[in-house]
Design a protein around this motif. Structure first.
Motif, short mmCIF file in Angstrom:
data_model
loop_
_atom_site.label_atom_id
_atom_site.label_comp_id
_atom_site.label_asym_id
_atom_site.label_seq_id
_atom_site.Cartn_x
_atom_site.Cartn_y
_atom_site.Cartn_z
N TRP A 1 42.73 74.91 7.67
CA TRP A 1 41.92 75.96 8.31
C TRP A 1 40.55 75.44 8.73
O TRP A 1 40.09 75.72 9.84
N ILE A 2 39.90 74.72 7.83
CA ILE A 2 38.55 74.22 8.13
C ILE A 2 38.59 73.25 9.31
O ILE A 2 37.75 73.31 10.21
N SER A 3 39.57 72.34 9.30
CA SER A 3 39.68 71.38 10.40
C SER A 3 39.94 72.09 11.73
O SER A 3 39.35 71.73 12.76
N ILE B 1 32.14 59.18 9.34
CA ILE B 1 32.71 60.02 10.39
C ILE B 1 31.62 60.83 11.08
O ILE B 1 31.60 60.95 12.31
N GLN B 2 30.67 61.36 10.30
CA GLN B 2 29.58 62.16 10.86
C GLN B 2 28.74 61.34 11.83
O GLN B 2 28.28 61.85 12.86
N GLN C 1 35.11 65.94 9.14
CA GLN C 1 34.06 65.76 8.14
C GLN C 1 33.62 67.02 7.39
O GLN C 1 33.20 66.90 6.23
N PRO C 2 33.69 68.23 7.98
CA PRO C 2 33.30 69.40 7.17
C PRO C 2 34.10 69.54 5.88
O PRO C 2 33.54 69.88 4.83
N ASP D 1 36.36 58.31 14.91
CA ASP D 1 36.64 59.60 15.52
C ASP D 1 37.08 60.60 14.46
O ASP D 1 38.07 60.38 13.75
N GLY D 2 36.32 61.69 14.34
CA GLY D 2 36.66 62.72 13.36
C GLY D 2 37.04 64.02 14.01
O GLY D 2 37.06 65.06 13.34
#
Length: 268
Positions: A235-237, A140-141, A244-245, A146-147
């Motif tokens: 939350w992160i997304s 993905i990175q 990817q994070p 598509d991320g």
């Protein structure tokens, strides 16, 4: 009086004592069985990783990689044309299949290496899981898939390359539940919430003091961590606008767990 000579059989060495080699010590350490009481802690961390992974992947690709009950329903709806996401059933079917293959593969790995409670087996299992997550995050990175979150692509467009991400993450999730079974900590399956909640509420000792019901405590913590993991995944997304994070976070958790098995105390 003549001086008495001590034989080696009396507890003394007849020659110089040679220090044990580091390689031999390392081999013996990785052949030890770990204490399952302490080993429950890494499995609880897996519950958070499960929530984080599923919370992220469902938002991005409309499928789970650990919770196969939901995927089974998605496949069933797809057969009757009720799935509102094009080929969403294919992603869910891929997840079910790869999760099952993962369970089989990791169970065979345990047999091949020598047993699920050995330190070397647990390290190898979680190293393999970490590699799967790293590869998925890297794909993905690199922009192969598509991320972005929320996705910028047309809902009608179907990218079957996404199945690679689903396959990798579902496969490694199978390793988690195999590890929980091998360690004898079935109350923390790491990938299943339904049976966990059932076992929690039907426990006849559910109201006993904290220190007297370890299994109940683990079930409660496992549920809370899975829930918090899913919340953090959302939350992160949302904060980063990317998938990817969260996956790199999961990879870091899995990598830390891999190293932790080296230091978990052995069975006395």
């Amino acid at each position: 009086m003549p001086e008495e000579k001590l034989e080696p059989s009396q507890g003394y060495s007849s020659g110089p004592i040679e220090p044990r080699s580091y390689g031999r010590h390392l081999l013996e350490r990785f052949s030890e069985k770990v204490d399952s009481t302490v080993g429950a802690v890494p499995l609880l961390a897996c519950c958070f990783a499960t929530g984080l992974t599923d919370g992220t992947l469902y938002n991005a690709y409309g499928t789970f990689v650990s919770m196969q009950t939901g995927n089974t329903v998605f496949v069933a709806l797809g057969t009757s044309g009720q799935n509102n996401k094009p080929y969403g059933w294919a992603r869910s079917l891929c997840s079910i299949g790869c999760f099952t293959i993962g369970c089989f593969a990791f169970s065979q790995l345990h047999k091949l290496i020598g047993g699920g409670r050995l330190r070397r087996t647990l390290c190898a299992s979680f190293l393999a899981q970490t590699i799967c997550v790293v590869v998925a995050a890297s794909i993905i990175q690199a922009g192969v898939i598509d991320g972005s979150y929320p996705s910028n692509r047309n809902p009608a467009d179907v990218n079957f390359a996404e199945l690679a991400i689903v396959a990798l993450l579902s496969f490694q999730a199978g390793g988690q539940i195999v590890n929980s079974r091998a360690l004898g900590i079935s109350e923390v399956p790491t990938t299943v919430i339904t049976s966990l909640l059932c076992d929690l509420v039907i426990d006849e000792r559910i109201l006993e003091p904290f220190r007297k019901n370890v299994k109940r405590n683990r079930r409660v913590v496992a549920f809370v961590l899975t829930f918090l993991g899913a919340v953090c995944g959302g939350w992160i997304s949302k904060a980063t606008g990317a998938v990817q994070p969260s996956l790199w976070f999961v990879a870091a958790i899995k990598g830390t767990i891999t190293l932790s098995w080296v230091f978990v105390k052995k069975v006395n």
